[in-house]
Structures are given as structure tokens and as C-alpha cells.
Design a protein around this motif. Structure first.
Motif, PDB file in Angstrom:
ATOM      1  N   GLY A  85       0.835  -1.181   0.000  1.00  0.00           N
ATOM      2  CA  GLY A  85       0.000   0.000   0.000  1.00  0.00           C
ATOM      3  C   GLY A  85       0.877   1.239   0.000  1.00  0.00           C
ATOM      4  N   ASP A  86       0.433   2.289   0.674  1.00  0.00           N
ATOM      5  CA  ASP A  86       1.230   3.507   0.769  1.00  0.00           C
ATOM      6  C   ASP A  86       2.392   3.251   1.716  1.00  0.00           C
ATOM      7  N   LEU A  87       3.585   3.309   1.199  1.00  0.00           N
ATOM      8  CA  LEU A  87       4.758   2.931   1.988  1.00  0.00           C
ATOM      9  C   LEU A  87       5.065   3.891   3.120  1.00  0.00           C
ATOM     10  N   LEU A  88       4.503   5.100   3.083  1.00  0.00           N
ATOM     11  CA  LEU A  88       4.803   6.093   4.109  1.00  0.00           C
ATOM     12  C   LEU A  88       3.539   6.643   4.763  1.00  0.00           C
ATOM     13  N   ASP A  89       2.450   5.901   4.681  1.00  0.00           N
ATOM     14  CA  ASP A  89       1.230   6.262   5.400  1.00  0.00           C
ATOM     15  C   ASP A  89       0.755   7.678   5.100  1.00  0.00           C
ATOM     16  N   ALA A 185      19.502  -1.903   9.370  1.00  0.00           N
ATOM     17  CA  ALA A 185      18.154  -1.356   9.206  1.00  0.00           C
ATOM     18  C   ALA A 185      17.104  -2.252   9.840  1.00  0.00           C
ATOM     19  N   ARG A 186      16.032  -1.627  10.290  1.00  0.00           N
ATOM     20  CA  ARG A 186      14.883  -2.353  10.829  1.00  0.00           C
ATOM     21  C   ARG A 186      13.670  -2.055   9.950  1.00  0.00           C
ATOM     22  N   PRO A 187      12.707  -2.986   9.888  1.00  0.00           N
ATOM     23  CA  PRO A 187      11.516  -2.746   9.067  1.00  0.00           C
ATOM     24  C   PRO A 187      10.846  -1.418   9.427  1.00  0.00           C
ATOM     25  N   HIS A 188      10.507  -0.657   8.397  1.00  0.00           N
ATOM     26  CA  HIS A 188       9.784   0.609   8.530  1.00  0.00           C
ATOM     27  C   HIS A 188      10.612   1.760   9.086  1.00  0.00           C
ATOM     28  N   ASP A 189      11.932   1.618   9.152  1.00  0.00           N
ATOM     29  CA  ASP A 189      12.750   2.788   9.492  1.00  0.00           C
ATOM     30  C   ASP A 189      12.394   3.914   8.520  1.00  0.00           C
ATOM     31  N   THR A 190      12.181   5.107   9.062  1.00  0.00           N
ATOM     32  CA  THR A 190      11.806   6.251   8.236  1.00  0.00           C
ATOM     33  C   THR A 190      12.970   7.238   8.186  1.00  0.00           C
ATOM     34  N   GLY A 191      13.357   7.632   6.978  1.00  0.00           N
ATOM     35  CA  GLY A 191      14.481   8.547   6.812  1.00  0.00           C
ATOM     36  C   GLY A 191      14.026   9.964   6.511  1.00  0.00           C
ATOM     37  N   ILE A 192      14.890  10.924   6.843  1.00  0.00           N
ATOM     38  CA  ILE A 192      14.610  12.345   6.615  1.00  0.00           C
ATOM     39  C   ILE A 192      15.802  13.011   5.935  1.00  0.00           C
ATOM     40  N   HIS A 193      15.513  13.808   4.906  1.00  0.00           N
ATOM     41  CA  HIS A 193      16.483  14.726   4.316  1.00  0.00           C
ATOM     42  C   HIS A 193      15.841  16.106   4.354  1.00  0.00           C
ATOM     43  N   LEU A 194      16.636  17.117   4.603  1.00  0.00           N
ATOM     44  CA  LEU A 194      16.064  18.457   4.760  1.00  0.00           C
ATOM     45  C   LEU A 194      17.028  19.550   4.325  1.00  0.00           C
ATOM     46  N   LEU A 195      16.472  20.577   3.739  1.00  0.00           N
ATOM     47  CA  LEU A 195      17.234  21.799   3.516  1.00  0.00           C
ATOM     48  C   LEU A 195      16.304  22.979   3.773  1.00  0.00           C
ATOM     49  N   ILE A 196      16.849  24.015   4.382  1.00  0.00           N
ATOM     50  CA  ILE A 196      16.087  25.235   4.618  1.00  0.00           C
ATOM     51  C   ILE A 196      16.436  26.205   3.493  1.00  0.00           C
ATOM     52  N   LYS A 221       2.369   9.281  13.186  1.00  0.00           N
ATOM     53  CA  LYS A 221       1.528   8.879  12.049  1.00  0.00           C
ATOM     54  C   LYS A 221       1.900   7.513  11.491  1.00  0.00           C
ATOM     55  N   ARG A 222       3.066   6.998  11.882  1.00  0.00           N
ATOM     56  CA  ARG A 222       3.494   5.676  11.408  1.00  0.00           C
ATOM     57  C   ARG A 222       3.752   4.780  12.616  1.00  0.00           C
ATOM     58  N   PRO A 223       2.716   4.233  13.223  1.00  0.00           N
ATOM     59  CA  PRO A 223       2.888   3.430  14.433  1.00  0.00           C
ATOM     60  C   PRO A 223       3.791   2.216  14.249  1.00  0.00           C
ATOM     61  N   VAL A 224       3.977   1.749  13.003  1.00  0.00           N
ATOM     62  CA  VAL A 224       4.860   0.602  12.776  1.00  0.00           C
ATOM     63  C   VAL A 224       6.327   1.011  12.742  1.00  0.00           C
ATOM     64  N   CYS A 225       6.586   2.312  12.723  1.00  0.00           N
ATOM     65  CA  CYS A 225       7.956   2.820  12.666  1.00  0.00           C
ATOM     66  C   CYS A 225       8.503   3.008  14.082  1.00  0.00           C
ATOM     67  N   ALA A 226       9.618   2.355  14.369  1.00  0.00           N
ATOM     68  CA  ALA A 226      10.209   2.444  15.712  1.00  0.00           C
ATOM     69  C   ALA A 226      11.267   3.521  15.818  1.00  0.00           C
ATOM     70  N   ARG A 227      11.728   4.025  14.676  1.00  0.00           N
ATOM     71  CA  ARG A 227      12.780   5.041  14.735  1.00  0.00           C
ATOM     72  C   ARG A 227      12.875   5.801  13.419  1.00  0.00           C
ATOM     73  N   VAL A 228      13.378   7.018  13.530  1.00  0.00           N
ATOM     74  CA  VAL A 228      13.604   7.885  12.388  1.00  0.00           C
ATOM     75  C   VAL A 228      15.113   8.057  12.253  1.00  0.00           C
ATOM     76  N   VAL A 229      15.625   7.984  11.022  1.00  0.00           N
ATOM     77  CA  VAL A 229      17.069   8.046  10.818  1.00  0.00           C
ATOM     78  C   VAL A 229      17.429   9.141   9.822  1.00  0.00           C
ATOM     79  N   ALA A 230      18.687   9.529   9.841  1.00  0.00           N
ATOM     80  CA  ALA A 230      19.203  10.510   8.878  1.00  0.00           C
ATOM     81  C   ALA A 230      20.692  10.268   8.727  1.00  0.00           C
ATOM     82  N   GLU A 231      21.284  10.776   7.619  1.00  0.00           N
ATOM     83  CA  GLU A 231      22.713  10.543   7.382  1.00  0.00           C
ATOM     84  C   GLU A 231      23.370  11.792   6.819  1.00  0.00           C
ATOM     85  N   PRO A 232      23.466  12.869   7.610  1.00  0.00           N
ATOM     86  CA  PRO A 232      24.148  14.081   7.135  1.00  0.00           C
ATOM     87  C   PRO A 232      25.637  13.835   6.926  1.00  0.00           C
TER      88      PRO A 232
END
Length: 274
Positions: A85-89, A185-196, A221-232
Motif C-alpha cells: 500500500g502507501d509505503l509512508l502512510d 536497518a529495521r523494518p519501517h525505518d523512516t528517513g529524513i532529508h532536509l534543507l532550509i 503517524k506511522r505506528p509501525v515505525c520504531a525510529r527515524v534516521v538521517a545521514e548528514p
């Protein structure tokens, strides 16, 4: 997908970015969530998590008695979205959140509407150093279109603060990204990239404020996600500082194809402590 106050002020489905301004710009196009280079091909070869394979098998059994042509549509998908389905809810429906800087929400990018703005931001030298998307609008367009027409594992968004678009984000499934090859990685890890985007919005703490808000939105909003990750990028100390301010912890140094990165993690279990 960076300096956080300059590029977080910024990661991959295909290849992600992550740093926020010159302080938080996301990773370079080749090291992030979605790009049109070789990382995109790598992403397609990435093995799906066992949970998705199990769902695939259940779906196949449930429709075993249907007409062959219908079974083919439902049980032989070529894209992860067809299975999960929608991979990011529904990132676009995550809604608004109140922050110390005002009301903030993510709006999925509409290329025809948003390309001029995002391309202008990508050509800011402080952003370009980490995102590597400077050049004519077609460069940014290719990067955006790869995500918008992909399988949904990365969603490019504008960050709208008090009604004004002021940042660019990529919310992505880190467990389905090439990044997953470089960390446990763990199932449903959510990643973030950002620029202002605007220079005036950098260097005044917005990166940390908004990163915390979006990370908490992802966990809510993603109850199956246990953690949010980033790689600056490790060189982007302002971005790393913004992630630390936002409640992320430094987990490890990782060698990615386009950079040496700091793996930053915000755990659901520690969100009230950091």
C-alpha cells in the motif's frame, strides 16, 4: 533528504539526501533517497524485508481462485507499493503541527508548481555543496520526478511554516533504500532529508525545531515505525548539531558511495528523554 540551519536548513528510495542549510543540507544526490543515478538502480535490486515477502505470499493465497489475469495484477507486482500500500502512510495527510516557530506542515511536491522554488534553493552554494543538484531546473526536475513517479518509498515535500513554503524535505523508507546496506536497518525505518531554503531562515535554530517536529510526526503517524534516521555529511557540523538538538542521537559513522556520513537516530522509546 545538509546543514540543518542552512540546509535543515536537507536522507533514498532511490538515492536520498540529507543536510539542512549550509548547516543542514541533505546528502548529495548520489547518497540519499532518490536520484536518477546508479543509486536508483541499486534501490531496485534491494531485497524487500521478510514481512513484505510474507504479505506477498498471503495475498497470493487469498486470490488463488481468481481469474489468471486478475491474479497476475494482484500477485505479481513489480513495485513495493503494490504489496504494502502507501509505503509512508500518506505523508500529505500527516497534518499540521504546532512548533515554537509556528504552525508547520509538509506538502508533497507538485513539480509544475514547485520546481522553480526548489531549483532556486538547490542553486544556493550552501545547499549545493551537499545536495549536488545545482544547475538548470532540469537537474532538480529529474531528481524530483524520480521520486514522484517511483514506487512511493520516497516522498519529496515542501515544508510550510505559517503558510510560507520555506524548506524542502524528503521523507523516505530507509529500510528500502540503498542506505540499508550500510547500517542494521529495521523494518519501517523512516528517513529524513532536509534543507532550509531562505538564507534568513538559517542559523537561528529552525533546523532543530523542524527536525524534531517532523520526526515526531513520523512516529505519531506511522505506528509501525520504531525510529527515524538521517545521514548528514560528517563535514556538515551545523546539520549534525541540528539533529542532536532535535533529539536524534549519533549512532555511527557510515561510508556511503558519495560521502562519509553520521548516522543519526531518533528512537520512539527515547523520544521523551532526548
Amino acid at each position: 533528504m545538509s546543514s540543518t540551519d542552512a540546509n535543515a536548513q536537507a536522507a533514498p528510495a532511490p538515492a536520498p539526501r540529507t543536510d539542512t542549510d549550509a548547516e543542514t543540507s541533505p546528502l548529495p544526490a548520489g547518497g540519499g533517497t532518490v536520484s536518477t543515478d546508479s543509486d536508483s538502480e541499486d534501490t531496485l535490486e534491494l531485497r524487500l524485508p521478510d514481512e513484505l515477502i510474507a504479505l506477498f505470499s498471503e495475498e497470493e493465497g487469498a486470490h488463488a481462485d481468481e481469474a489468471p489475469e486478475r491474479r497476475e495484477i494482484k500477485t505479481a507486482p513489480t513495485r513495493a507499493r503494490s504489496i504494502d500500500g502507501d509505503l509512508l502512510d500518506d505523508v500529505g495527510d500527516w497534518g499540521s503541527v504546532t512548533t515554537p516557530a509556528g504552525a508547520f506542515h509538509l506538502v508533497p511536491v507538485h513539480i509544475e508548481r514547485d520546481l522553480p522554488l526548489v531549483s532556486r534553493w538547490m542553486n544556493d552554494p550552501a545547499v549545493a555543496e551537499f545536495w549536488k543538484l545545482a544547475g538548470p531546473p532540469s537537474v532538480t526536475e529529474n531528481h524530483l520526478r524520480a521520486q514522484c513517479t517511483g514506487d512511493g518509498r520516497s516522498v519529496p515535500c515542501l515544508g510550510v511554516l505559517e503558510g510560507t513554503p520555506m524548506s524542502y524535505w524528503e521523507i523516505y523508507r530507509a529500510d528500502l533504500d540503498p542506505l540499508a546496506r550500510h547500517y542494521p536497518a529495521r523494518p519501517h525505518d523512516t528517513g529524513i532529508h532536509l534543507l532550509i531554503g531562505a538564507v534568513a531562515d538559517r542559523g537561528r535554530g529552525l533546523g532543530g525545531i523542524l527536525l524534531r517536529a517532523v520526526a515526531d510526526l513520523a512516529l505519531d503517524k506511522r505506528p509501525v515505525c520504531a525510529r527515524v534516521v538521517a545521514e548528514p555529511d560528517l563535514r556538515n557540523t551545523p546539520s549534525i548539531a541540528a539533529f542532536l538538538t532535535a533529539g536524534f542521537r549519533f549512532s555511527a559513522e557510515v561510508e556511503l558511495p558519495a560521502k562519509r556520513a553520521a548516522l543519526m537516530v531518533r528512537d520512539r522509546l527515547l523520544r521523551d528523554l532526548l
